[in-house]
Design an enzyme around this catalytic site. Sequence first.
Site, mmCIF file in Angstrom:
data_model
loop_
_atom_site.group_PDB
_atom_site.id
_atom_site.type_symbol
_atom_site.label_atom_id
_atom_site.label_comp_id
_atom_site.label_asym_id
_atom_site.label_seq_id
_atom_site.Cartn_x
_atom_site.Cartn_y
_atom_site.Cartn_z
ATOM 1 N N HIS A 186 0.769 -1.400 -0.177
ATOM 2 C CA HIS A 186 0.046 0.067 -0.104
ATOM 3 C C HIS A 186 0.849 1.129 -0.030
ATOM 4 O O HIS A 186 0.597 2.157 -0.756
ATOM 5 C CB HIS A 186 -0.866 -0.238 1.212
ATOM 6 N N ARG A 199 -0.765 14.210 2.739
ATOM 7 C CA ARG A 199 -1.687 13.171 3.796
ATOM 8 C C ARG A 199 -1.453 13.357 5.042
ATOM 9 O O ARG A 199 -0.343 13.384 5.756
ATOM 10 C CB ARG A 199 -1.193 11.775 3.232
ATOM 11 N N ASP A 208 -15.682 6.658 16.826
ATOM 12 C CA ASP A 208 -16.905 6.574 16.129
ATOM 13 C C ASP A 208 -17.027 5.425 15.333
ATOM 14 O O ASP A 208 -16.366 4.369 15.763
ATOM 15 C CB ASP A 208 -16.945 8.129 15.267
ATOM 16 N N THR A 247 -17.320 10.566 0.991
ATOM 17 C CA THR A 247 -16.046 11.351 0.728
ATOM 18 C C THR A 247 -16.308 12.813 0.801
ATOM 19 O O THR A 247 -17.367 13.240 0.067
ATOM 20 C CB THR A 247 -15.392 10.917 -0.715
#
Lengths: 264, 264, 264, 264, 264
Positions: A186, A199, A208, A247
């Site tokens: 990844h 990032r 959550d 998103t």
Amino acid sequence: MTQLLVIGLTLLWLIGSSWVSDAQAVADREKLLSDPGIYGTFAVFALDEEWGKQEPSVRIARLAALKGVVEQHREHVAIDLYLLRGLSDQADLLFRIHAVELRDTQEFLLDLSSSQFGKHLKTAGMMHGLTKKPNYAPGFPEQIKADLKTVSEPGEKPYAIVIPIQKSAEWWGLGQEKRAAMMQEHTEATLPYLKTVKRKLYHSSGLDDLDFITYFETSKLEDFHSLVLSLENVKEFQYTRQFGNPTLLGTVQSLDEIIETLAQ
Amino acid sequence: MTQLLVIGLTLLWLIGSSWVSDAQAVADREKLLSDPGIYGTFAVFALDEEWGKQEPSVRIARLAALKGVVEQHREHVAIDLYLLRGLSDQADLLFRIHAVELRDTQEFLLDLSSSQFGKHLKTAGMMHGLTKKPNYAPGFPEQIKADLKTVSEPGEKPYAIVIPIQKSAEWWGLGQEKRAAMMQEHTEATLPYLKTVKRKLYHSSGLDDLDFITYFETSKLEDFHSLVLSLENVKEFQYTRQFGNPTLLGTVQSLDEIIETLAQ
Amino acid sequence: MTQLLVIGLTLLWLIGSSWVSDAQAVADREKLLSDPGIYGTFAVFALDEEWGKQEPSVRIARLAALKGVVEQHREHVAIDLYLLRGLSDQADLLFRIHAVELRDTQEFLLDLSSSQFGKHLKTAGMMHGLTKKPNYAPGFPEQIKADLKTVSEPGEKPYAIVIPIQKSAEWWGLGQEKRAAMMQEHTEATLPYLKTVKRKLYHSSGLDDLDFITYFETSKLEDFHSLVLSLENVKEFQYTRQFGNPTLLGTVQSLDEIIETLAQ
Amino acid sequence: MTQLLVIGLTLLWLIGSSWVSDAQAVADREKLLSDPGIYGTFAVFALDEEWGKQEPSVRIARLAALKGVVEQHREHVAIDLYLLRGLSDQADLLFRIHAVELRDTQEFLLDLSSSQFGKHLKTAGMMHGLTKKPNYAPGFPEQIKADLKTVSEPGEKPYAIVIPIQKSAEWWGLGQEKRAAMMQEHTEATLPYLKTVKRKLYHSSGLDDLDFITYFETSKLEDFHSLVLSLENVKEFQYTRQFGNPTLLGTVQSLDEIIETLAQ
Amino acid sequence: MTQLLVIGLTLLWLIGSSWVSDAQAVADREKLLSDPGIYGTFAVFALDEEWGKQEPSVRIARLAALKGVVEQHREHVAIDLYLLRGLSDQADLLFRIHAVELRDTQEFLLDLSSSQFGKHLKTAGMMHGLTKKPNYAPGFPEQIKADLKTVSEPGEKPYAIVIPIQKSAEWWGLGQEKRAAMMQEHTEATLPYLKTVKRKLYHSSGLDDLDFITYFETSKLEDFHSLVLSLENVKEFQYTRQFGNPTLLGTVQSLDEIIETLAQ
């Protein structure tokens, strides 16, 4: 006409003025944005139907309340603002808040919601995550570690994207070693985009209904799109139960830019 | 009666008038609609409950605001309009916007939403995609490549359909070669419909919660239905996680036709 | 008291009157309801909260608008009405509209929504399908073909049920032959109910997020329930991704009956 | 003070009075609640935001309308009431209605919704089922058949629970014999709770998006909880696609008790 | 200014005053919070849009009603309050109520909803569970049993988290022995966090659409996050169909603190 002039001048004064000393706040802000063990909250709001019907002078008074609340809390929490309106469904504003304790974030959001501006906000989403030292990177080959130190190109990165992620139960059942191998693949897929896509990762499990919140900034949305395509192609993606949904895509804005836009 | 006459004349004038030079706009529009690397946004709106209760003269004043905003931004973005009301659930209007930068699209939609007309709009959906050069076509047999050059029949294509698509994680894990083979079969299934169904593809990964947005125009909905049936029969369809949901069906309309319909 | 009398008489007159010649309309209606290649639209509406608060005289004036719009469009489209209120959740009315072109249906629904009655309607669902010649029946054994000619018993069939259906991707991947074999078993299961349950099938792929809309009329709901149980027991049912959701159950009503009910 | 006294007396009179002869109604009610071939409807309502803002005298007038409608229809349909408020999300009232024909139920609910009380009701759910003779029990061993005759203990059973159920497609594909074996195991698991938990089953396939509605009454919720746990442990539970969602939990109330509670 | 002073004094008096003797209530409270066979209800509320628009004096009067209702029922049920606003989406307040009978809880919530304060509350969720003696612990090795007696560190635990859980049908089909083995692994994973994270378990099957409600209190959210990560890594987690959705995160507050916050 005279009234519009007064409103315009009020707006100019509002955008220019600042109630707290910025030097200290900026210092804390750097630490909050880079340290591990910091809580990041993504609070997503939609403006209610009343907002658009207010007189400009009323709107400016309420935006002054927004400015007041943000300035007052900037000593304790780092607050970033994003304009989602025009790019995301049904939400208009995103606040990203970094704090040492979530109680400080709650206090800011309580003051925001009870302010004259907050009465127009409807909560559309709330996500929390914790910044942590890298999980898997310490075991990566030296070359990847070196590549990961690539600094993103300077200059403004006007677009911000937030993608919440939940891994499948299967992922957690794989064991640390298999996960590390997949995370290396990844990570390799992300290397070509380190320069143009910034990032930041937040760990959410238990805070959550997510495992991670991934945050991106870029000036080249096409590169960001290619980065996501690359990530969809690696094996680790098969163990992702939720990727986005929603998103959030918006533009990075200063408090004054937001005020100017919403005053219209 | 006299009032109705005035309103009618105002409407006629509104539909006829145009604030910007069309020649330049049209030229840019061609490029925006055919080039790769262009961002396409599908903004779906419902009119609020207040709209239907406004006086005709008020409605026309607000539609003039719509016309003004659209004309003003047509220099930078290509704007197409569709009437969903009467064909789709809970949404009335679709704007398809093509732009070199999503910030330009955001600016248009911000101006739209803060206009007198925008106050009546509720955002029902927002999808973004990027136009790209064909992914798989370069490797197809020559015959298919030749067939793909078939131009759709001239004449109006009154119906437009938008189908958002998300592929399964499995699809991305197949590897480029297997995907290319399946996409060839997919493409072969579409060849019989090239003449009557016009298509355009947008790549979405990372920009919203989709992988692709597929856009269709046709005058023969039955052909479009047969095309979709054919696509459901090919192997690649097994790797589709989301197909539609929502499927948007509407009619292609000029700005003036939309204004005329909504003025009633 | 006098006012109520006037309202009652107005209602009687409203129900009795008719603005178009019925003969031609009925002829077209027969063709629209039996031909292949016809588009069927199921438009589901809920009355808003204001409706129940209107004075009876206001309601009757608005129902006159409903009658006007329906009568005016009956020359081009076939319109059937169903009362869902009291039997289905959150929807009150269902219009089933048959047309040669979906644009004609859109025009009717646009006129309906901009009418004085339409201002009280909230769209709760919209489904489109195409009538087609039977797909699989031509290959069935002669006995089944003969049985399928069974005409449903005459007499009123007060209940109508609409069940939207989406097949799994696996179904489409089976190939025509395997699907035909399963559809034969499916069809055999329906034979015992041909007399008491009337059926009509619409093909939806691409026109909305369904593959089929199945429509039923019956006076014996228990028979209909047994028919559905039989269909759940055949192999083809394993390949159904969506069956209902929503299932719409209502009573068949004439325009005048609907007006009478809603006037109260 | 005097006004409150008048309201109190009105309420007392309202609760005491009854417009229809009860004897006949009770007789029919017994049959409706025990016969096979009867339609049971579960209509779930939330009170709107206006209700709580009404003056007590207005509320009492509207509750009188509720009483009137219920009394008037009790000759044709059996009506039971449950208070969900304070125990279930977003719904306040549940009506369970038994009728020979669903049209009778629809007429009651239409009258209810057009009454002065009904204007405050928002439909939150609507489920229909048919009572039938036991499917599998005839083939059970004699001992189970005997045990199933256990009568539930007398005395009030204040709690009612409604659990809608949808079986998987796989269940229906198992065939009658395998299903019967599993249903025997299911039934055995319920035997210890026959005394304290009263049950009633409704068959729904085709009438709504369910296969069964299961209805329970008990004074010992802990026993009911243990019963559900036992049912989760048998093999048949693996073939359940929907169990609850929503589970409705409320208290059994007479019409007068409901009126008294809602008058406050 | 004088008015604000009066309001401030009223608020002070309101927070200080108490209508019932606390001694008895506290005694019962201890039992309700520690005994098995007690029903725990989690009632989640959002304040309506009107709340923020009320005058401070009106708000204080309504908060006095809240205080009155809570004090009045504290003799029968144990009531804990949590502030979700600023930490959770779309809900502001959480009441955790422990009672011997759910009817007592319903009576409290009915009185709350019909109070002047309750008119501003919209129910956002309602979950019920039963406290029970440990299911699996009796069979655990002695060391684990000893470790489980670890008492959590004294001091305030300001954060509370509620995570609803539903197990898969497969879990229930495993049989008691396999489940016990997995629950031992699950329990071992929790041991390192017993000191800093307090836990309480409620059994829900049949009472709502859950199997368990897990409740946590901590002053160290990072420890709680690590605990959840550990639980995601054990085998039992593979048999979890719902974990959160919603996860409720809030701060533990006294009634007076809630009143003070909401008065602003």
